[in-house]
Design an enzyme around this catalytic site. Sequence first.
Site, PDB file in Angstrom:
ATOM      1  N   HIS A 135       0.810  -1.217   0.000  1.00 37.89           N
ATOM      2  CA  HIS A 135       0.000   0.000   0.000  1.00 37.89           C
ATOM      3  C   HIS A 135       0.843   1.265   0.000  1.00 37.89           C
ATOM      4  CE1 HIS A 135      -3.286  -2.750   1.076  1.00 37.89           C
ATOM      5  NE2 HIS A 135      -4.085  -1.799   0.655  1.00 37.89           N
ATOM      6  N   GLY A 136       2.045   1.201   0.467  1.00 40.82           N
ATOM      7  CA  GLY A 136       2.853   2.418   0.448  1.00 40.82           C
ATOM      8  C   GLY A 136       4.166   2.285   1.185  1.00 40.82           C
TER       9      GLY A 136
END
Length: 486
Positions: A326-327
């Site tokens: 996700h990041g």
Amino acid sequence: MLFNSIDFAIFLPIIFILYWFVTNKNLKLQNLLIVISSYIFYGWWDWRFLSLILFSTIVDYFIGIKLSKQENQTKRKLLLWTSIFVNLGFLGFFKYYNFFLDNFITAFSFFGTEINANSLNIILPVGISFYTFQTLSYTIDVYRRKLEPTKDFIAFSAFVSFFPQLVAGPIERATNLLPQFYAKRNFDYSKAIDGMRLILWGLFKKVVIADTCSIFVDDIFQNYMNYSGGTLIVGTILFSFQIYCDFSGYSDIAIGTAKLFGIKLMTNFRTPYFSRNIAEFWRRWHISLSTWFRDYVYIPLGGSKTSKILTVRNIFIIFIVSGFWHGANWTYIIWGSLNAFYFLPIFLMKQNRKHLNTTTKNKFIPSFKELNSMFFTFIITAFAWIFFRSKTLTDAFEYIKGIFNQNNFFKMQTAKTYELDIRPLIIYLTFFIIVDWYYRNEEIVFTNHNLTKSTIIFKYIIYLFTIISIIFSIKNQASNFIYFQF
């Protein structure tokens, strides 16, 4: 190009007319139109990144052909790892370069060694995490001999770049999506109507629920030190609905748009907040990513068909990698780890396959036990979302600390108290929860199964309220979807 923009409202009908009335007699032309329209759709943000999609497409197309002709296992593995290296190499550079560099410098600074290195001003290509995993699924399935490689470059390009799901999923498997570009597609009125229903409901989720929640959520999370514990809880709950409606809203619009073109995409969400434990939640949340990690990471690692210790290791790997996907931030890693800790006791007690059916499938009102289970699952999920939403770990821990601060806990002030009225949002959320619950057994909301006179009236009331709510909630500037940053 944003689904909730005027640009897309003009773009979609034009492509739809060309698709069904100009190129409908020639499959190659239809697929070529999809490729061209997909590149226009993606290039609307930044045309320079089209080269990344094109390069990945060319690499995996030719590797797929080479794999079909190669019997030597060592050379086949070399081809597979070439695809993995190219795809994950691009993803790693654009998404994680600065994260690893900064943590590398911090680690050496901890031991008293200063390293001078400059971070790069890298623009993250929209949707790179999604189409990277999609192309990888093709190469891996060809390598495993589960899929015959295609020799139709246009069809393969359409599979990689299909614009409805290009930038935020669902992450499609080549075994499902690619064959649909080989077959002639005929216009189906009922599927088109289902598609329009999904688009309408997706817009409601995004424009009415998610964007309205974001006004309060952004203020609360940015100024958490100024708010009471009660308000911080409100901010957490609203973010839980914001991210669900934002992401599932995109998926609904993507799946609905694909239906307009005679293409079936996989379901990505199944009312996850009605789950009775965290295992059920993860079977219902971002299904395309969860199943991708299951099939291409968890099972190859041994899955649950190994020792307990190794299975626990595999579970943590999946959740941590999912968080990191996700990041490039420790907040996402903690979020993934926290969900692993939630899941582990359920797995060890062999309760992870307990709730495979829909909640209260044959009844309208859930039992007290089910309601209690759903409430508990929502609470722990919402707690984990605090890490997901916070910019840093310090912010997350301070936010949680603020929740348990007893000073003025029950003074339920809301974000921008003197500027905004939260009551319309409460009405919207109540309406959304009722509709989501009512159609929890259906893949498509507003479906027409077993309609009676009373349900027809109910359906049109829903339609009317949905459309009016969207009209009154539309802003001059279309807002981005949260998952575009991933």
